[in-house]
Design a protein around this motif. Sequence first.
Motif, mmCIF file in Angstrom:
data_model
loop_
_atom_site.group_PDB
_atom_site.id
_atom_site.type_symbol
_atom_site.label_atom_id
_atom_site.label_comp_id
_atom_site.label_asym_id
_atom_site.label_seq_id
_atom_site.Cartn_x
_atom_site.Cartn_y
_atom_site.Cartn_z
ATOM 1 N N SER A 308 0.845 -1.200 0.000
ATOM 2 C CA SER A 308 0.000 0.000 0.000
ATOM 3 C C SER A 308 0.878 1.247 0.000
ATOM 4 C CB SER A 308 -0.893 0.004 1.243
ATOM 5 O OG SER A 308 -0.092 0.210 2.391
ATOM 6 N N ASP A 309 0.285 2.394 -0.315
ATOM 7 C CA ASP A 309 1.040 3.645 -0.283
ATOM 8 C C ASP A 309 1.592 3.913 1.114
ATOM 9 O OD1 ASP A 309 0.644 4.001 -2.940
ATOM 10 O OD2 ASP A 309 -0.565 5.830 -2.794
ATOM 11 N N GLN A 310 0.786 3.590 2.132
ATOM 12 C CA GLN A 310 1.253 3.803 3.506
ATOM 13 C C GLN A 310 2.474 2.935 3.803
ATOM 14 O OE1 GLN A 310 0.027 6.283 5.502
ATOM 15 N NE2 GLN A 310 1.897 5.784 6.622
ATOM 16 N N GLU A 311 2.433 1.691 3.358
ATOM 17 C CA GLU A 311 3.590 0.794 3.578
ATOM 18 C C GLU A 311 4.828 1.323 2.843
ATOM 19 O OE1 GLU A 311 1.447 -3.546 4.288
ATOM 20 O OE2 GLU A 311 1.493 -2.746 2.255
ATOM 21 N N ILE A 312 4.606 1.901 1.679
ATOM 22 C CA ILE A 312 5.725 2.463 0.908
ATOM 23 C C ILE A 312 6.348 3.632 1.667
ATOM 24 C CG2 ILE A 312 6.289 3.794 -1.172
ATOM 25 C CD1 ILE A 312 4.311 2.015 -2.712
ATOM 26 N N ILE A 313 5.503 4.526 2.153
ATOM 27 C CA ILE A 313 6.010 5.707 2.879
ATOM 28 C C ILE A 313 6.720 5.289 4.169
ATOM 29 C CG2 ILE A 313 5.261 7.788 4.151
ATOM 30 C CD1 ILE A 313 5.549 8.130 1.098
ATOM 31 N N ASP A 314 6.125 4.342 4.896
ATOM 32 C CA ASP A 314 6.777 3.849 6.128
ATOM 33 C C ASP A 314 8.150 3.270 5.804
ATOM 34 O OD1 ASP A 314 4.519 4.571 7.507
ATOM 35 O OD2 ASP A 314 3.739 2.524 7.740
ATOM 36 N N ALA A 315 8.229 2.502 4.729
ATOM 37 C CA ALA A 315 9.507 1.878 4.351
ATOM 38 C C ALA A 315 10.522 2.944 3.940
ATOM 39 C CB ALA A 315 9.279 0.892 3.201
ATOM 40 N N GLN A 316 10.037 3.975 3.243
ATOM 41 C CA GLN A 316 10.936 5.060 2.818
ATOM 42 C C GLN A 316 11.541 5.757 4.046
ATOM 43 O OE1 GLN A 316 9.262 8.715 1.556
ATOM 44 N NE2 GLN A 316 10.805 9.104 -0.029
ATOM 45 N N ARG A 317 10.703 6.003 5.057
ATOM 46 C CA ARG A 317 11.176 6.664 6.285
ATOM 47 C C ARG A 317 12.180 5.768 7.011
ATOM 48 N NH1 ARG A 317 6.724 10.610 6.368
ATOM 49 N NH2 ARG A 317 6.991 11.011 4.153
ATOM 50 N N LYS A 318 11.902 4.484 7.072
ATOM 51 C CA LYS A 318 12.816 3.553 7.760
ATOM 52 C C LYS A 318 14.178 3.541 7.061
ATOM 53 C CE LYS A 318 9.488 0.435 9.890
ATOM 54 N NZ LYS A 318 8.475 -0.537 9.483
#
Length: 390
Positions: A308-318
């Motif tokens: 999901s887009d949220q999972e993508i953003i979380d992964a980008q931040r990590k």
Amino acid sequence: MLRCIQCGHELKADPWVLSCPKCGGLLSSEIKEKPLAISWSLFRTRRFGVWRYKELLPRIKEPVTLGEGGTPLVKIGKKIWVKFEGANPTGSFKDRGMTVAVSLAKESGVKNVICASTGNTAASMAAYASRAGMRSFVVLPKGKVARGKLAQTALHGAIVIEIEGPFDLALDVVREIAGPDTGLYPLNSLNPWRIEGQKTLAYEVVDEIGVPDWIILPIGNAGNISAIWKGFLEMRKFGLIRRMPKLAGVQAEGAAPIARAFKEGRKEPLFTDNPKTIATAIRIGRPVNWAKAFKALRESQGVAEIVSDQEIIDAQRKLGRMGLGVEPASASSYAGYLKLLKGDVMGEEDRIVMIATGHALKDPDSSPPVESIRALNKEEAINKIKELIS
Ligand code: F0G
């Protein structure tokens, strides 16, 4: 020599022939015989990068190069690495393919090049075309290209056409207008010479750490997954490796024509005319290279994953907190990895390489907002910092 991946028709390599004259299928450049004397030790006598593997690339007298490839393989876990393609000259893996395809085009006397793009291909093509003294035309989905990519495209002097609609429509324009009649040479990944350059990513991984168990990467138009698999097939064919990795292809929830179909065990993609995702680089509904991608996933006994887009953003931040600045599409590799780890596909003992395809600077609007502390003068700034560290 070129071979059609659909009907097997073989023909002499010609930069202008980009689809099968018999059936219209995608073409692939094939090296029939093992080039004489290739070995890892020969490659290692040369600078790390695309042209280190020149025996496995089309023969070019004077490559149009900006020093592409040779990107860092950053270890982020005991057996986990990130191939940081953002370190390429224009900040994405596209430079690997562009150095080869633009070099060939230049040798053939091409003056004008064209591509459709979600942004990175445009930036890369504009840079290499400028270096080669060519004019470049890019067709972009209006309002859906990240700011950094637009800035690069303008800086390198491309002529920009913005179209209302997704990338797929922009690519329809290119496929219709490009050709020897107009003299416009197409540089999208349906151009087999782009794939030739991009396969060097696979060679570099093996050159550094041998064959991993898994390679995880985002899929958009599906050029890169095809290129990486081709790289591994060639290494095996020429005795440079014995075993093969599995591929994990990741797509975003709102633009997953390949991943959704592959997960459901279908033989063909589930195209969409209205792709949606924050990862604009892979906002593609009708990937042209889908047949090559299915082949790569199937032959490698790989998997597809949807994030999901949220999972993508979380992964980008990590990744950001590990020092790795990547754009959202690239973070989908890591998002896919985190998701796949929860299942029984990958194990703790597996050696895993994730491809971070493009740099965070490409898409500054996807980074978190700056939460700054205001100071009116030097003393106030010093005092506030002291408070924070105490
Ligand atoms: N990651 C990034 C950062 C990309 O820019 C792209 C593709 C992909 C992944 C997917 O690669 O298409 O080979 O499956 N960008 C293209 C472009 C479509 O126009 O820049 P793919």
